[in-house]
Design an enzyme around this catalytic site. Structure first.
Site, PDB file in Angstrom:
ATOM      1  N   CYS A 114     -12.274   0.914  21.827  1.00 40.81           N
ATOM      2  CA  CYS A 114     -11.416   1.921  21.188  1.00 40.81           C
ATOM      3  C   CYS A 114     -12.182   2.778  20.174  1.00 40.81           C
ATOM      4  O   CYS A 114     -11.695   3.833  19.762  1.00 40.81           O
ATOM      5  CB  CYS A 114     -10.213   1.256  20.530  1.00 40.81           C
ATOM      6  SG  CYS A 114      -9.063   0.604  21.757  1.00 40.81           S
ATOM      7  N   HIS A 255      -7.591   6.662  15.675  1.00 41.40           N
ATOM      8  CA  HIS A 255      -7.307   6.011  16.950  1.00 41.40           C
ATOM      9  C   HIS A 255      -5.842   5.564  16.953  1.00 41.40           C
ATOM     10  O   HIS A 255      -5.341   5.056  15.944  1.00 41.40           O
ATOM     11  CB  HIS A 255      -8.233   4.804  17.123  1.00 41.40           C
ATOM     12  CG  HIS A 255      -7.892   3.958  18.303  1.00 41.40           C
ATOM     13  ND1 HIS A 255      -7.767   4.481  19.568  1.00 41.40           N
ATOM     14  CD2 HIS A 255      -7.625   2.634  18.416  1.00 41.40           C
ATOM     15  CE1 HIS A 255      -7.446   3.508  20.400  1.00 41.40           C
ATOM     16  NE2 HIS A 255      -7.352   2.373  19.731  1.00 41.40           N
ATOM     17  N   ASN A 285      -1.687   3.581  23.464  1.00 42.68           N
ATOM     18  CA  ASN A 285      -3.120   3.431  23.204  1.00 42.68           C
ATOM     19  C   ASN A 285      -3.890   3.759  24.485  1.00 42.68           C
ATOM     20  O   ASN A 285      -3.844   2.995  25.452  1.00 42.68           O
ATOM     21  CB  ASN A 285      -3.394   1.996  22.753  1.00 42.68           C
ATOM     22  CG  ASN A 285      -4.854   1.756  22.410  1.00 42.68           C
ATOM     23  OD1 ASN A 285      -5.714   2.599  22.680  1.00 42.68           O
ATOM     24  ND2 ASN A 285      -5.144   0.605  21.827  1.00 42.68           N
TER      25      ASN A 285
HETATM   26  N1  COA Z   1       8.653  -7.420  23.212  1.00 43.40           N
HETATM   27  C1  COA Z   1       9.371  -8.332  22.498  1.00 43.40           C
HETATM   28  N2  COA Z   1       8.786  -9.340  21.825  1.00 43.40           N
HETATM   29  C2  COA Z   1       7.454  -9.436  21.882  1.00 43.40           C
HETATM   30  C3  COA Z   1       6.654  -8.512  22.607  1.00 43.40           C
HETATM   31  C4  COA Z   1       7.316  -7.494  23.291  1.00 43.40           C
HETATM   32  N3  COA Z   1       6.652  -6.552  24.004  1.00 43.40           N
HETATM   33  N4  COA Z   1       5.364  -8.867  22.482  1.00 43.40           N
HETATM   34  C5  COA Z   1       5.332  -9.951  21.695  1.00 43.40           C
HETATM   35  N5  COA Z   1       6.592 -10.287  21.336  1.00 43.40           N
HETATM   36  C6  COA Z   1       7.016 -11.406  20.479  1.00 43.40           C
HETATM   37  C7  COA Z   1       6.008 -12.516  20.410  1.00 43.40           C
HETATM   38  O1  COA Z   1       6.136 -13.389  21.491  1.00 43.40           O
HETATM   39  C8  COA Z   1       6.337 -13.156  19.090  1.00 43.40           C
HETATM   40  O2  COA Z   1       7.413 -14.027  19.259  1.00 43.40           O
HETATM   41  P1  COA Z   1       7.447 -15.440  18.519  1.00 43.40           P
HETATM   42  O3  COA Z   1       7.437 -15.088  17.047  1.00 43.40           O
HETATM   43  O4  COA Z   1       8.702 -16.033  19.024  1.00 43.40           O
HETATM   44  O5  COA Z   1       6.186 -16.136  18.942  1.00 43.40           O
HETATM   45  C9  COA Z   1       6.814 -12.001  18.233  1.00 43.40           C
HETATM   46  O6  COA Z   1       7.148 -10.933  19.148  1.00 43.40           O
HETATM   47  C10 COA Z   1       5.792 -11.509  17.243  1.00 43.40           C
HETATM   48  O7  COA Z   1       4.546 -11.355  17.911  1.00 43.40           O
HETATM   49  P2  COA Z   1       3.262 -10.852  17.185  1.00 43.40           P
HETATM   50  O8  COA Z   1       2.137 -10.785  18.156  1.00 43.40           O
HETATM   51  O9  COA Z   1       3.062 -11.599  15.913  1.00 43.40           O
HETATM   52  O10 COA Z   1       3.746  -9.378  16.818  1.00 43.40           O
HETATM   53  P3  COA Z   1       3.044  -8.337  15.903  1.00 43.40           P
HETATM   54  O11 COA Z   1       3.968  -7.868  14.867  1.00 43.40           O
HETATM   55  O12 COA Z   1       1.660  -8.777  15.501  1.00 43.40           O
HETATM   56  O13 COA Z   1       2.846  -7.110  16.915  1.00 43.40           O
HETATM   57  C11 COA Z   1       1.115  -6.093  18.221  1.00 43.40           C
HETATM   58  C12 COA Z   1       2.081  -7.266  18.091  1.00 43.40           C
HETATM   59  C13 COA Z   1       0.280  -6.265  19.483  1.00 43.40           C
HETATM   60  C14 COA Z   1       1.909  -4.819  18.296  1.00 43.40           C
HETATM   61  C15 COA Z   1       0.210  -6.068  16.977  1.00 43.40           C
HETATM   62  O14 COA Z   1      -0.297  -7.353  16.743  1.00 43.40           O
HETATM   63  C16 COA Z   1      -0.926  -5.115  17.075  1.00 43.40           C
HETATM   64  O15 COA Z   1      -0.748  -3.925  17.093  1.00 43.40           O
HETATM   65  N6  COA Z   1      -2.169  -5.624  17.093  1.00 43.40           N
HETATM   66  C17 COA Z   1      -3.335  -4.806  17.066  1.00 43.40           C
HETATM   67  C18 COA Z   1      -3.513  -3.973  18.275  1.00 43.40           C
HETATM   68  C19 COA Z   1      -4.754  -3.164  18.101  1.00 43.40           C
HETATM   69  O16 COA Z   1      -4.914  -2.493  17.128  1.00 43.40           O
HETATM   70  N7  COA Z   1      -5.668  -3.251  19.027  1.00 43.40           N
HETATM   71  C20 COA Z   1      -6.954  -2.745  18.669  1.00 43.40           C
HETATM   72  C21 COA Z   1      -7.497  -1.734  19.313  1.00 43.40           C
HETATM   73  S1  COA Z   1      -7.342  -1.649  21.018  1.00 43.40           S
END
Ligand code: COA
Length: 330
Positions: A114, A255, A285
Site C-alpha cells: 500500500c 492512502h 482500498n
Molecule cells: N462485518 C461485520 N463484522 C465483522 C466484519 C464485517 N465485515 N469483519 C469483522 N467483523 C467482526 C469481527 O469478527 C469481530 O467480532 P468479535 O468481536 O465477535 O470477534 C468484530 O467485528 C471486531 O473486529 P475487529 O477486527 O477488531 O474490527 P476493527 O474495528 O479492528 O476493524 C478493520 C477491522 C479491518 C476495519 C480494521 O482493523 C482495519 O482497518 N485495519 C487496518 C487495515 C489497514 O490499514 N490495512 C493496511 C493497509 S492495506
C-alpha cells in the site's frame, strides 16, 4: 542547478462494475452500518475477469497521453507499483509498455504494497533529477479482487480495483515538484498482512489452494494499531522537516485503507476536513492505486493551483510506510 521532478499529467481508471455494501451483505455475514462505521467504505469497483492490473494501468496512462497530446514514443521509463501483477513475469510494466506503444521505454514493477505508490514516485523522481530521463510514467494499479477471499468478511469488505498514473518531467525551478520523501520498511510486520502462496517459498500446489494461501491474510487489529501511529508520525514529520505548518498544506492525500486512520493522521497534522482528500467511500482500498486515483480526481475537479503544497502518506504490508511532499508546478 539541480533539476526537480514535476508532475505534468495525471490520469486514472476505475472499472464500471460497483460492489456495494448491500451486495456484500448477500455474500457474507456483514452489514452496511458495520462497514461504514469501521472503515468509511460504501462501495468499491471490480474489474471483469479476463483483464488484469495492466489493463487499468494502461487506461490511466492513456488518459494522460490523450489529455496532454503526448506521443507514447516519448516515454523513457514506466514504473508500475502493484501487488497484483498480471503475472509473476513478464512484468506489468512490460505489458503496459507494449499496450501503449512506448517503443523507447524501459520499465519495471515495484512492490511496496500500500506504500508502493510513494516508493514509486520517489524512485521515478531520481531518474528525472539525475538527468537520465525526461518523461517517466509512474503508475499504481491493483486488481485486489483477484486475491480477495469473498467468503472472508474481515477482508473482502475492504478492497477494490483501480489504477492511477502521473507523468514526471524535469523542471529547473528548485522550489517545485517532488521536494522530499521519508520512506520506511520493517519486515518484522510481515506476519500480520500477507499473501503467502504463489511465490518461490510456497509455489502453487493443491495444498496452497486448499489452505487459501493465494488470498490476502490480515490481522486487522494489529495492522490498524501500527498504521494509525506510523502514518500519522510520518505525515507530521515531513511537514515539520520542511519548516511548514498544517495551514500551508493545500491537500493531504493519504492512502485510503480506513477513514479512522486517515482522520488520525489529519488531526496530528492539524488539518481541517477541507484539506484532506477522501474517496474511500467510493473505491475502498485499491492498494497502490489509492493515491494517484485521489490525486487525479482532485486535479480533474480543477482544485489544484500552481504553488500548492501536497503531502501524501501511506502504510501497508511489509510493513512499509512513508510520506512525500510536493509543490504543484503546472
Ligand atoms: N462485518 C461485520 N463484522 C465483522 C466484519 C464485517 N465485515 N469483519 C469483522 N467483523 C467482526 C469481527 O469478527 C469481530 O467480532 P468479535 O468481536 O465477535 O470477534 C468484530 O467485528 C471486531 O473486529 P475487529 O477486527 O477488531 O474490527 P476493527 O474495528 O479492528 O476493524 C478493520 C477491522 C479491518 C476495519 C480494521 O482493523 C482495519 O482497518 N485495519 C487496518 C487495515 C489497514 O490499514 N490495512 C493496511 C493497509 S492495506
Amino acid at each position: 542547478m539541480r533539476r526537480k521532478a514535476i508532475i505534468t499529467g495525471v490520469g486514472h481508471y476505475a472499472p464500471e462494475k460497483v460492489l456495494s455494501n448491500k451486495d456484500l451483505e448477500r455474500m457474507v455475514d456483514t452489514n452496511d452500518e458495520w462497514i461504514v462505521s469501521r472503515t468509511g467504505i460504501r462501495e468499491r469497483r471490480i474489474l471483469e475477469e479476463g483483464k488484469g492490473s495492466s489493463y487499468m494501468g494502461y487506461q490511466a496512462l492513456k488518459m494522460i497521453l490523450e489529455e496532454k497530446d503526448i506521443d507514447p514514443e516519448e516515454i523513457d521509463l514506466i514504473i508500475v507499483a502493484t501487488v497484483t501483477p498480471d503475472t509473476m513475469f513478464p512484468s506489468t510494466a512490460c505489458r503496459i509498455q507494449h499496450m501503449i506503444g512506448a517503443s523507447n521505454a524501459w520499465g519495471f514493477d515495484l512492490n511496496g504494497a500500500c506504500t508502493g505508490y510513494i516508493y514509486a514516485l520517489a524512485t521515478g523522481a531520481q531518474f528525472i533529477e539525475s538527468g537520465a530521463h525526461k518523461k517517466v510514467a509512474v503508475i499504481g494499479a491493483d486488481k485486489m479482487s483477484a486475491i480477495v477471499d469473498y467468503t472472508d468478511r474481515s477482508t473482502c469488505v475492504l478492497f477494490g480495483d483501480a489504477a492511477g498514473a502521473v507523468l514526471l518531467e524535469p523542471s529547473e525551478e528548485a522550489d517545485y515538484g517532488i521536494l522530499d520523501w521519508i520512506l520506511h520498511c520493517d519486515g518484522s510486520g510481515g506476519e500480520y498482512l500477507h499473501m503467502l502462496g504463489g511465490g518461490s517459498l510456497y509455489p502453487a500446489s493443491h495444498e496452497t489452494v486448499d489452505k487459501k494461501m493465494h488470498y490476502i491474510y490480515q490481522d486487522g487489529r494489529t495492522v490498524f494499531k501500527f498504521a494509525v501511529t506510523k502514518m500519522a508520525d510520518v505525515s507530521a514529520e515531513i511537514v515539520e522537516k520542511n519548516n511548514l505548518t498544517g495551514n500551508e498544506i493545500k491537500f493531504f492525500i493519504p492512502h485510503q485503507a480506513n477513514l479512522r486512520i486517515i482522520d488520525a493522521a489529519a488531526r496530528r497534522m492539524g488539518l481541517d476536513d477541507s484539506q484532506v482528500v477522501v474517496n474511500i467511500d467510493r473505491y475502498g482500498n485499491t492498494t497502490a492505486a489509492t493515491i494517484p486515483l485521489a490525486l487525479s480526481e482532485v486535479y480533474h475537479d480543477q482544485k489544484l493551483q500552481r504553488g500548492d503544497y501536497i503531502v501524501m502518506a501511506a502504510f501497508g504490508a511489509g510493513f512499509t510506510w512513508g510520506s512525500l511532499l510536493l509543490r504543484w508546478a503546472i
